[in-house]
Design a protein around this motif. Structure first.
Motif, PDB file in Angstrom:
ATOM      1  N   HIS A 111      -2.566  54.118   6.021  1.00 21.96           N
ATOM      2  CA  HIS A 111      -1.485  54.339   5.065  1.00 21.96           C
ATOM      3  C   HIS A 111      -1.011  55.791   5.098  1.00 21.96           C
ATOM      4  N   LEU A 112      -1.951  56.697   5.283  1.00 20.35           N
ATOM      5  CA  LEU A 112      -1.587  58.117   5.303  1.00 20.35           C
ATOM      6  C   LEU A 112      -0.608  58.424   6.432  1.00 20.35           C
ATOM      7  N   TRP A 113      -0.906  57.921   7.634  1.00 23.80           N
ATOM      8  CA  TRP A 113      -0.056  58.237   8.786  1.00 23.80           C
ATOM      9  C   TRP A 113       1.285  57.520   8.727  1.00 23.80           C
ATOM     10  N   ARG A 114       1.454  56.590   7.789  1.00 22.03           N
ATOM     11  CA  ARG A 114       2.734  55.889   7.638  1.00 22.03           C
ATOM     12  C   ARG A 114       3.671  56.580   6.650  1.00 22.03           C
ATOM     13  N   PHE A 115       3.183  57.585   5.936  1.00 22.71           N
ATOM     14  CA  PHE A 115       4.039  58.272   4.982  1.00 22.71           C
ATOM     15  C   PHE A 115       5.240  58.867   5.695  1.00 22.71           C
ATOM     16  N   ASN A 116       6.409  58.714   5.086  1.00 16.63           N
ATOM     17  CA  ASN A 116       7.657  59.169   5.704  1.00 16.63           C
ATOM     18  C   ASN A 116       7.895  60.648   5.411  1.00 16.63           C
ATOM     19  N   GLN A 155       4.409  55.114  -3.073  1.00 14.37           N
ATOM     20  CA  GLN A 155       4.493  55.892  -1.837  1.00 14.37           C
ATOM     21  C   GLN A 155       5.438  57.084  -1.969  1.00 14.37           C
ATOM     22  N   GLU A 156       6.571  56.883  -2.642  1.00 11.90           N
ATOM     23  CA  GLU A 156       7.534  57.979  -2.800  1.00 11.90           C
ATOM     24  C   GLU A 156       6.931  59.134  -3.595  1.00 11.90           C
ATOM     25  N   VAL A 157       6.121  58.805  -4.595  1.00 10.86           N
ATOM     26  CA  VAL A 157       5.466  59.845  -5.399  1.00 10.86           C
ATOM     27  C   VAL A 157       4.468  60.609  -4.542  1.00 10.86           C
ATOM     28  N   VAL A 158       3.691  59.866  -3.751  1.00  7.22           N
ATOM     29  CA  VAL A 158       2.690  60.514  -2.887  1.00  7.22           C
ATOM     30  C   VAL A 158       3.365  61.426  -1.871  1.00  7.22           C
ATOM     31  N   GLU A 159       4.482  60.967  -1.306  1.00  8.48           N
ATOM     32  CA  GLU A 159       5.197  61.776  -0.326  1.00  8.48           C
ATOM     33  C   GLU A 159       5.665  63.095  -0.944  1.00  8.48           C
ATOM     34  N   LYS A 160       6.140  63.029  -2.187  1.00  8.37           N
ATOM     35  CA  LYS A 160       6.592  64.245  -2.858  1.00  8.37           C
ATOM     36  C   LYS A 160       5.423  65.179  -3.151  1.00  8.37           C
ATOM     37  N   ILE A 161       4.292  64.605  -3.564  1.00  8.07           N
ATOM     38  CA  ILE A 161       3.117  65.419  -3.895  1.00  8.07           C
ATOM     39  C   ILE A 161       2.610  66.171  -2.669  1.00  8.07           C
ATOM     40  N   ILE A 188       8.838  74.064  -5.167  1.00  7.52           N
ATOM     41  CA  ILE A 188       8.973  72.622  -5.410  1.00  7.52           C
ATOM     42  C   ILE A 188      10.334  72.112  -4.939  1.00  7.52           C
ATOM     43  N   TYR A 189      11.407  72.797  -5.358  1.00  6.10           N
ATOM     44  CA  TYR A 189      12.750  72.367  -4.956  1.00  6.10           C
ATOM     45  C   TYR A 189      12.941  72.461  -3.444  1.00  6.10           C
ATOM     46  N   GLY A 190      12.392  73.528  -2.836  1.00  3.03           N
ATOM     47  CA  GLY A 190      12.502  73.681  -1.382  1.00  3.03           C
ATOM     48  C   GLY A 190      11.797  72.567  -0.638  1.00  3.03           C
ATOM     49  N   ALA A 191      10.596  72.181  -1.142  1.00  2.00           N
ATOM     50  CA  ALA A 191       9.825  71.110  -0.498  1.00  2.00           C
ATOM     51  C   ALA A 191      10.537  69.770  -0.627  1.00  2.00           C
ATOM     52  N   LEU A 192      11.080  69.491  -1.800  1.00  2.00           N
ATOM     53  CA  LEU A 192      11.761  68.209  -2.012  1.00  2.00           C
ATOM     54  C   LEU A 192      13.078  68.129  -1.234  1.00  2.00           C
ATOM     55  N   ASP A 193      13.794  69.246  -1.129  1.00  2.00           N
ATOM     56  CA  ASP A 193      15.018  69.267  -0.326  1.00  2.00           C
ATOM     57  C   ASP A 193      14.701  69.031   1.144  1.00  2.00           C
ATOM     58  N   TYR A 194      13.607  69.637   1.597  1.00  2.00           N
ATOM     59  CA  TYR A 194      13.161  69.448   2.988  1.00  2.00           C
ATOM     60  C   TYR A 194      12.827  67.980   3.244  1.00  2.00           C
ATOM     61  N   LEU A 195      12.167  67.334   2.245  1.00  2.00           N
ATOM     62  CA  LEU A 195      11.798  65.922   2.383  1.00  2.00           C
ATOM     63  C   LEU A 195      13.040  65.039   2.494  1.00  2.00           C
TER      64      LEU A 195
END
Length: 367
Positions: A111-116, A155-161, A188-195
């Motif tokens: 599951h970890l390696w499937r995170f987008n 999954q979306e929450v985990v990806e953001k974390i 935080i904003y920089g990381a989420l924008d990058y995502l």
């Protein structure tokens, strides 16, 4: 492999000395003229399951020289990654009782390696979960962290974390090397924008990669298109090949349905279909044509975009060599729907003994 020696090892094997010499090599099992295995000899020398494995190895009718391949790699080339995997498998086999819940752990990593998220972020998360990030505590103690359990989050929450965690970690390292310390809100904003930017680009890339012609299209002027496909008949331990030649107006020039009495795999029979397609073109005296298949792996290999899988490397290279004997040959990929007539011809091979050919006549089951 020496057939004679392999045939007399152990009490379960059949005696081979009366059939071939003790030090006979593998080539005694091959019909050189036809480029196929000697079915009766193979079945008489080996146990049933061994004979099926041998006959499942696809041979090229051109019988090129032998070459060494690394069987643990898909492309036949040695890599440190494949050697490391063997070492891990050996170690895990000897330490099978070391992990009480190995299946759950494997599921977690899957599951970890499937995170987008970007690969380097997944790698950062893997290192964090394994507790091998170069923190002060780890550098001092050099110990391995016990098993980590993760809650069932969205999954979306985990990806953001994990994106935010990676951003905080990177900024911490920047500060240690003399860089500026960013505000938490900026990180935080920089990381989420990058995502968001990364996932948008990945979606566009995936849509571009899966796009391929869904229907048959005519070849260039004054040329032909040869579509081919394969079918696997598991119960009968055989396979079938279908070939269809059409001109620029879509008129059928020739069609062929052929049965192969060997338990080949899907990729092997697809490669044999291309080989037979080239031979059929030669028999039909066609010099300018397009080879079209629904196997993207083989088409990319024939175009030299990527190396072929080890199991069919010889067949692919021989097909490439055979294509040079014609005036002009191009290779094209088409979706399964666009290759459906060839697939029907391949499945029709189940009902025949050897092969059937139609010249300027559409088979009744294709109309």
């Amino acid at each position: 492999m020496e057939v004679g020696q392999a045939g007399i090892e152990g009490p379960k094997r059949k005696t081979t000395e009366t059939i071939c010499q003790r030090n006979a090599a593998v080539d005694v099992l091959i019909n050189v003229e036809a480029g196929v295995w000697k079915e009766e000899l193979v079945q008489s020398l080996f146990l049933t399951y061994e004979a099926e494995v041998i006959q499942g190895i696809a041979l090229s009718s051109r019988l090129p020289d032998d070459r060494q391949v690394w069987t643990q790699s898909t492309m036949g080339c040695f890599s440190v990654k494949s050697a490391y995997k063997i070492a891990v498998d050996i170690k895990s086999g000897s330490d099978s009782g070391a992990v009480s819940d190995a299946s759950s752990l494997r599921k977690f990593w899957k599951h970890l390696w499937r995170f987008n998220v970007p690969h380097k972020v997944r790698h950062f998360t893997w290192r964090a979960c394994k507790n091998i990030l170069p923190t002060k505590d780890i550098l001092e103690k050099r110990k391995v962290l016990s098993e980590i359990m993760v809650a069932k989050w969205d999954q979306e929450v985990v990806e953001k974390i994990i994106m935010i965690s990676c951003g905080l970690w990177n900024n911490r390292n920047e500060v240690r090397t003399g860089g500026a310390k960013k505000k938490v809100q900026a990180v935080i904003y920089g990381a989420l924008d990058y995502l968001v930017e990364y996932q948008s680009s990945q979606t566009a890339t995936i849509m571009q990669e899966v796009k391929c012609p869904a229907s048959w299209s005519p070849p260039p002027l004054n040329s032909f298109k040869i579509n081919m496909d394969g079918a696997v008949f598991v119960a009968q331990k055989s396979t079938g090949v279908g070939i269809l030649i059409r001109d620029e107006d879509g008129r059928l020039i020739g069609a062929c349905s052929k049965k192969i009495l060997a338990p080949l795999g899907a990729i092997e029979v697809e490669a044999k279909a291309i080989e037979f397609g080239l031979q059929f073109a030669k028999d039909m005296l066609i010099q300018d044509f397009v080879i079209e298949s629904d196997s993207l792996t083989l088409i990319n290999a024939l175009k030299e975009i990527s190396p072929p899988p080890t199991a069919v490397a010889v067949l692919v290279y021989c097909s490439m060599a055979a294509s040079h004997e014609f005036h002009r040959v191009a290779f094209s990929h088409v979706g399964r729907l666009g290759n459906r007539p060839a697939h029907i011809l391949a499945k029709h091979a189940l009902r025949i003994v050897d092969f059937l050919v139609w010249i300027e006549e559409i088979p009744c089951f294709l109309e």
